[in-house]
Structures are given as structure tokens and as C-alpha cells.
Design an enzyme around this catalytic site. Structure first.
Site, mmCIF file in Angstrom:
data_model
loop_
_atom_site.group_PDB
_atom_site.id
_atom_site.type_symbol
_atom_site.label_atom_id
_atom_site.label_comp_id
_atom_site.label_asym_id
_atom_site.label_seq_id
_atom_site.Cartn_x
_atom_site.Cartn_y
_atom_site.Cartn_z
ATOM 1 N N ASP A 1 0.111 0.204 -0.051
ATOM 2 C CA ASP A 1 -1.181 0.323 -0.729
ATOM 3 C C ASP A 1 -1.891 -1.031 -0.685
ATOM 4 O O ASP A 1 -1.401 -2.010 -1.248
ATOM 5 C CB ASP A 1 -0.950 0.764 -2.179
ATOM 6 C CG ASP A 1 -2.243 1.101 -2.906
ATOM 7 O OD1 ASP A 1 -3.302 0.520 -2.566
ATOM 8 O OD2 ASP A 1 -2.202 1.927 -3.840
ATOM 9 N N HIS B 1 -3.638 4.146 -0.657
ATOM 10 C CA HIS B 1 -4.169 4.179 -2.022
ATOM 11 C C HIS B 1 -4.840 5.524 -2.290
ATOM 12 O O HIS B 1 -5.799 5.904 -1.621
ATOM 13 C CB HIS B 1 -5.183 3.046 -2.212
ATOM 14 C CG HIS B 1 -5.696 2.917 -3.613
ATOM 15 N ND1 HIS B 1 -4.900 2.495 -4.657
ATOM 16 C CD2 HIS B 1 -6.927 3.155 -4.143
ATOM 17 C CE1 HIS B 1 -5.617 2.465 -5.773
ATOM 18 N NE2 HIS B 1 -6.839 2.872 -5.490
#
Length: 380
Positions: free
Chosen positions: A317, A346
């Protein structure tokens, strides 16, 4: 006519690409990503892992979605191919402002008065349509989904110049009380996505055992919103800023013009830090941006969270980075569980180009098992 033809062509392209991905997967060019759990050993974790096999389903991203940045951008621009229907309801606050609640509508759904209410807190650029897939999945599991849009967000109307920051819980409390009064026999469960996790985390910590919520899931939460804890790639930051400037500031300029400097925000503001300072910090009456960040820190009252909470993060992420994950907290509190995967980006975790997300299934599976668990536990 042209739109219908274009839509038909796009559907055929998606089917063809998905066929290729399935073929590639059969050739073993796609490897399973095994989720890992981080938590203090407890009756709750034993119930989830041993009895319910919560981690038995691996994440299987296609080769074109194996990069965290690609997944993240796909999640940001994702538009569902199928149509989802919502009924919007405005709930007025004590200061004459209002938030929008989007209730998911499904023609074949047969919900009961005791059906759990699935309250969803979308990402910063999200709306009801962006979470339509998890709403549909929730209905199939007997849940009643509703999307909570902060003031002016989710294409909702802005009635006053006051915009709530992501850590502000006053409106959330009013929404929770309203939902409980509307469905007194239904248990309320929550799902936060991206920035929506900060709102959900903050609310659960601030209200503790009186939160009126039975369980929650946070997808790609950021655990440190202070100045030093932000790690947002510049391209992603600019995309967020363009969205906020157009859909929040420009759209509501007549309401906001007397409370904020719209010209400075639109022309001179190119970081989220400055945007938050000009839009939220001053209106909150905070003396410094540091104090504003501390007030919006999702972990400020983590000690007081009294319900089971699952957090899901990916190590690739680029926004909620691995270095900011507080692993020690999950080893300390038995009601907090962290699940990590090596890939997923994400707020994405897509397993195909149709936008089907592995994390949606995991989140609702967890909530289902928790509702079973809390019926005979101290969390009731």
C-alpha cells in the site's frame, strides 16, 4: 444509441480480458497471496480461525494487478459496470447542517426487522456507487446496507459552511442514534474504507462501550494522520486534490465563499496538508496544524474501543504504508485483529478487471462470524 453501443463493446472487452486472466491463472502464472493474522490469542481469534476458517481464502490478483500502485489507481478510478440503486435520505444535524444516507435498494432482498444494518464509511473520493459491490454482497447475506456521506461528500448537498473533518464524530453519533431508532431490533455493524476508517476508528474510540455498534472492519486504514505519518505519493495526492477541489469546493462555492478562501484553495493549494489546514483546521478553531492532526488521529482513543474490530492492510500500500502499522497494538488488545497481505494496494484488493474485491468477501465473512460470536459473549 452510441452510448449503448459503446457500453456493449466495453462489456465484450471486459469479458475477453477476464477470459485471458482465467486462462493465465490456470497456467499457474498467478500465485496465491496468503493472508496473515496479527492478534492477541483469545477466544475470539480461535473462533474465527479454528472454527470458521477466516483465513482459508487466499487473495488471487491477476498479473496486471500485482503491483500496489496499479491496484491503488484501479481502486481510485474504478466504476462499477452494473447498476446499483440507492435511496437518498438527508439527516439534519443540530446546527442545521445535514448528512446524506444512501440506503441500498435491491428488488429481490427479503430483509427482516432484525436484519443487521451495514453502515459503510466510504473513502475520501468515494460515494454510494463506489461501494455498490459490498452493498450487494451484504444484502445477499441478509444485511441492510447504508452509506454514510460526510457533509458535502458523495455528491450530497451542503447546507451550511461547516465541513466536518475525518476525525469529527458528532455527525456519526447522530447517524447511529437515528439508525437505532429506525431499526431498534437490528444490530449495527460498520465498514470503513480508506479515510472512512479514520471516522469509524475515531467514533469507536471516543464513544467506547456506548458506541451502539457491535463490530467493525477497517479496510486500508491509516494509523498515523500526523504530519510525520503521512506518506502519500505525489500523483495520488494530486488526483485527490483535483477531486476535492471540483466536487467539494467548486460545487459548493456559494455556501463556502464566506468561510474559506476559495481562490487560495483552488489556485495555490497543491498538498493535502495545506488543503486540510485551509478547509478544516481554521473552522475547527485549532491553533496549529499539529493540534488539528492530533485531534483527527484515529488511534487517539484506541484504548477505549470496546467492540471487535478487524483491520486489513497490504504491505504494498503506497498510502497506508507498512511502516506505520502499529503491530504492537494488535498484540495487546484481544478485540483488535489485523490481517495483512503482501499485495492489494490501497482500498483495492481486486482479483479481476470486473472490480471484484477479495477484501469485500473477507470483511463481510468476519462480520457474520462476529455476530454469531457476540450473541453469547461479553460484547453483547
Amino acid at each position: 444509441m452510441i452510448k449503448c453501443l459503446l457500453a456493449a463493446v466495453l462489456r465484450q472487452i471486459y469479458k475477453f480480458v477476464n477470459f485471458l486472466l482465467v486462462y493465465i491463472q490456470r497456467l499457474k502464472l498467478i500465485s496465491d497471496v496468503i493472508p496473515q493474522i496479527h492478534s492477541k490469542e483469545s477466544t475470539l481469534t480461535n473462533h474465527l480461525i479454528t472454527k470458521r476458517g477466516m483465513l482459508n481464502c487466499p487473495f488471487q490478483p491477476p498479473f496486471i494487478l500485482c503491483n500496489g500502485y496499479v491496484q491503488t489507481l484501479a481502486g481510485l478510478f474504478y466504476k462499477p459496470l452494473q447498476e446499483f440503486h440507492f435511496q437518498r435520505e438527508y439527516l439534519q444535524m443540530s446546527d442545521k447542517g445535514a448528512v446524506a444516507l444512501d440506503w441500498f435498494i435491491h428488488s429481490t432482498a427479503k430483509l427482516k426487522r432484525t436484519s443487521p444494518i451495514l453502515l459503510i464509511f466510504p473513502r475520501l473520493t468515494g460515494n454510494a456507487l463506489s461501494v455498490g459491490s459490498i452493498c450487494k454482497l451484504g444484502v445477499s447475506k441478509g444485511m441492510r446496507p447504508v452509506v454514510f456521506n460526510r457533509r458535502g461528500y458523495g455528491s450530497s448537498l451542503l447546507f451550511t459552511s461547516y465541513l466536518t473533518s475525518i476525525g469529527d464524530t458528532k455527525d456519526t453519533r447522530r447517524v447511529m442514534e437515528y439508525i437505532q431508532s429506525k431499526f431498534p431490533l437490528g444490530k449495527i455493524i460498520g465498514v470503513g474504507i480508506g479515510a472512512g476508517c479514520t471516522t469509524l476508528f475515531s467514533y469507536l474510540g471516543e464513544f467506547g462501550s456506548s458506541s451502539l455498534m457491535k463490530a467493525a472492519v477497517n479496510i486500508s486504514p491509516s494509523y498515523d494522520n500526523t504530519v510525520g505519518g503521512r506518506h502519500i505519493p505525489k500523483l495520488y495526492e494530486l488526483l485527490l486534490l483535483f477531486h476535492l477541489k471540483f466536487h467539494l469546493i467548486l460545487k459548493n462555492w456559494k455556501v463556502l465563499c464566506n468561510s474559506i478562501d476559495i481562490k487560495e484553495i483552488l489556485i495555490k493549494t497543491w498538498t493535502l496538508k495545506k488543503f486540510d489546514y485551509l478547509v478544516y483546521c481554521k473552522s475547527c478553531g485549532k491553533d496549529s496544524f499539529d493540534s488539528f492532526c492530533q485531534r483527527n488521529d484515529p488511534m487517539r482513543d484506541v484504548d477505549d474501543i470496546a467492540v471487535p474490530v478487524l483491520c486489513i492492510n497490504s504491505y504494498d500500500d503506497p498510502v497506508s504504508v507498512k511502516e506505520n502499522i502499529p503491530f504492537d497494538i494488535f498484540e495487546l488488545y484481544p478485540n483488535l485483529i489485523l490481517v495483512t497481505v503482501d499485495k492489494g494496494g490501497h482500498c483495492a484488493f481486486f482479483e479481476n478487471v470486473k472490480g471484484e474485491s477479495w477484501v469485500d468477501r473477507l470483511a463481510l465473512q468476519y462480520l457474520q462470524h462476529i455476530l454469531e460470536f457476540v450473541s453469547n459473549s461479553k460484547y453483547r
